[in-house]
Write an enzyme that holds these catalytic residues in place. Structure first.
Site, PDB file in Angstrom:
ATOM      1  N   LEU A 106      88.395  26.352  46.512  1.00  0.00           N
ATOM      2  CA  LEU A 106      87.150  25.596  46.503  1.00  0.00           C
ATOM      3  C   LEU A 106      86.108  26.359  45.683  1.00  0.00           C
ATOM      4  CD1 LEU A 106      87.013  24.623  50.288  1.00  0.00           C
ATOM      5  CD2 LEU A 106      87.817  23.205  48.380  1.00  0.00           C
ATOM      6  N   HIS A 107      85.026  25.688  45.355  1.00  0.00           N
ATOM      7  CA  HIS A 107      83.978  26.303  44.538  1.00  0.00           C
ATOM      8  C   HIS A 107      83.486  27.613  45.146  1.00  0.00           C
ATOM      9  CE1 HIS A 107      80.464  26.411  41.849  1.00  0.00           C
ATOM     10  NE2 HIS A 107      79.749  26.706  42.913  1.00  0.00           N
ATOM     11  N   GLY A 108      83.227  27.595  46.458  1.00  0.00           N
ATOM     12  CA  GLY A 108      82.687  28.793  47.105  1.00  0.00           C
ATOM     13  C   GLY A 108      83.682  29.916  47.264  1.00  0.00           C
TER      14      GLY A 108
END
Length: 614
Positions: free
Chosen positions: A582-584
């Site tokens: 995921l992005h994070g």
């Protein structure tokens, strides 16, 4: 603030309580009730708090499956052993200490803790098998239920319970649940070891992970290899090399025979004065068992951002002056930090425009901050790059006296000038995560116009400004809630956190370094997030004449229009690297080896091309 507002009750995870108690301002502080929970409360810490402050200190215990706190004990400072008892059950709650056959064990004998009472959860959502495994029929109350905590405890004759450890190898380090099996797997995954065993050992400053290993050819490279695979909380505080693991007569591992770590460090002896002082403080914060020498790297030896904050406080207590957080980030090796302190350099809080996170002989990588303006997120990546300086550029908005930038392009132009000044020769490598990628692309355009050769320009899951131009205006609390995302928490999972006090309290309770920033710095982070929306909405990308490397978080953005190809109009060439996250998670320990490998390969290729053309 506690003195000014007459605060009467505060709640800490013990590792954060230790940081609070060690500050000079805490001495003599009067607080009616101090609550500690989330991990074992060391006896030494309880005594220190009771000696330094006028407080009543309550130790609480309870898993989420039983509505958080189910036992309590008020610390007296007279307790014996490693940790303060977790006490007795609260009203409407029951505690059983049972053996493997679910029979009560005698007083003083270790057993498994089971909880009963009205506050037990119904089970785990969508996980019926796990629910059946952990929520069991109560053998003593027909129709009743009990929850298996997996914790090993002892109960005294008066019913007071003391936590001893986890039955399943799961331990808590600074409030973070860690499976020791995962750490053992990471150790063996390095290829440097034949065998590895990891356990938690209680010390004066709480639980520490200790690893006993049988190396193939020494352990010199083990620290760096682990830093590329594990987050800081999961890196053992001490590594004990053995010729063979001890075994019982029936061939099983004899955990009781594993030797205590000894603090020995290879290389030259410590110099008297500053080096000797730092060695004592390193050992205090990293665990007395950690081998400390002039070449000890604070972070590779098990340090993290929270302990770095504590180190600056302890240095200030011992010397009368604080080196600043930037000194720890930029010079974590003991001998280097000692020289920096001896040079009497001005203290740096780690929030300046430039933060050097690693050193090396190759051309540097300039990493531009995300929306919050702070570049600390790149420290793990810096450790994973081989012989490559990583220099983080941080937002001027962290300084309250700095004016707001007129445009994102103006900000990028200022960063380009700073990059050119810091690296007057050679190819320039740029990277930026999220918002940082937009600024990196714009800075590369400015550097190109100045005649500089740009090597790798990496956009870490960044997308052009047109993707955000028509998004709804964020609400007034959006910048505050963005602090949760910056610290690695999902804001959507905590809708109850809506104001500054609640959000900072949540982050402090979990030991997040972000929450330890001074108020003016937090104001700067919030200001940076707020200004980001304005800058991005007004930005128009120019075309870069080189190659952009887009690193995509492949598990994110499903069902959206966000894709790497959106950068085609703004670069001569576009390359992509897809990572399963995921992005994070892009800068997380799990992805760090693959990300570092991709960036190093791109930088090496561009450096060869640059040398050929010149």
């Amino acid at each position: 603030m506690i003195r000014e507002h007459g605060v009467t009750a505060v709640h800490f995870v013990p590792s954060m309580l230790a940081l609070f108690a060690d500050t000079p301002e805490a001495r003599g502080l009067a607080i009616r009730h101090v609550f500690a929970s989330g991990e074992a409360l060391p006896v030494a810490l309880a005594r220190r708090c009771l000696e330094r402050m006028r407080i009543r200190l309550h130790n609480l215990y309870g898993p989420t499956e039983a509505a958080v706190d189910v036992t309590f004990h008020e610390a007296s400072g007279e307790e014996e052993g490693a940790s303060v008892p977790i006490g007795r059950p609260v009203w409407n709650t029951g505690c059983y200490v049972l053996d493997a056959w679910q029979r009560p064990v005698p007083d003083g004998v270790a057993g498994r803790l089971f909880l009963t009472g009205r506050q037990l959860a119904d089970g785990y959502l969508g996980q019926p098998e796990l629910t059946a495994e952990r929520f069991l029929p109560d053998p003593f109350v027909p129709g009743g239920r009990m929850y298996d905590t997996g914790d090993i405890v002892r109960a005294a004759a008066d019913g007071t319970i003391t936590f001893e450890g986890r039955a399943d190898g799961q331990v808590k380090i600074r409030g973070v649940r860690i499976e020791t099996g995962e750490v053992e797997a990471a150790l063996l995954d390095t290829g440097l070891l034949r065998q590895a065993v990891v356990m938690a050992r209680e010390g004066a400053d709480g639980a520490r992970l200790i690893a006993w290993v049988v190396p193939r050819d020494g352990t010199e490279a083990l620290g760096a290899a682990l830093a590329a695979r594990l987050p800081a909380a999961m890196i053992p505080a001490a590594i004990v090399p053995l010729e063979a693991l001890p075994l019982t007569p029936n061939g099983k591992l004899d955990r009781g025979a594993l030797p205590e770590p000894r603090a020995q460090a290879a290389g030259r002896p410590l110099a008297p004065g500053t080096e000797a002082l730092l060695a004592r403080l390193y050992a205090e914060l990293l665990g007395a068992a950690t081998a400390i020498g002039p070449e000890t790297d604070f972070f590779l030896a098990g340090g993290d951002s929270l302990r770095a904050v504590r180190l600056t406080l302890r240095i200030e207590e011992e010397t009368g002056r604080a080196p600043g957080l930037a000194a720890i980030f930029e010079t974590p090796v003991l001998a280097d930090l000692a020289r920096r302190i001896a040079e009497d350099a001005p203290g740096d809080d780690g929030l300046g425009p430039v933060l050097r996170l690693s050193r090396g002989s190759r051309p540097p990588l300039f990493a531009i901050h995300p929306a919050g303006g702070i570049g600390w997120c790149y420290r793990g990546l810096a450790a994973a790059l081989e012989d490559r300086p990583l220099i983080a550029l941080q937002s001027p908005l962290l300084d309250a006296a700095a004016p707001d930038p007129a445009t994102l392009d103006a900000l990028a132009r200022a960063y380009a000038a700073r990059i050119a000044e810091l690296a007057p020769e050679g190819p320039l490598h740029l990277a930026g995560w999220s918002l940082g990628g937009l600024i990196a692309q714009a800075a590369a355009c400015h550097l190109e116009r100045q005649g500089r050769v740009c090597g790798m320009v990496a956009l870490l899951d960044s997308y052009p400004s047109e993707c955000w131009r028509n998004e709804p205006e964020p609400g007034p609390d959006a910048a505050l809630r963005a602090l949760l995302a910056i610290a690695g928490h999902d804001p959507e999972a905590h809708p109850e956190l809506t104001d500054r006090a609640a959000i900072l309290g949540f982050l402090r309770a979990r030991g997040e370094p972000l929450a330890q920033l001074p108020e003016r710095a937090l104001d700067g982070v919030i200001r940076s997030v707020q200004q980001t929306n304005r800058l991005v909405r007004g930005h128009r990308e120019a075309r870069f004449g080189g190659t952009l490397l887009h690193v995509r978080a492949a598990r994110d953005h499903a069902g959206t229009a966000l894709r790497p190809e959106l950068w085609h109009p703004f670069a001569a060439r576009l390359e992509t690297l897809s990572l399963p996250c995921l992005h994070g998670e892009l800068l997380s320990a799990r992805l760090r080896p693959a990300l570092a490998e991709g960036l190093m390969r791109a930088m090496a290729r561009d450096e060869r091309a640059s040398a050929f053309t010149t």
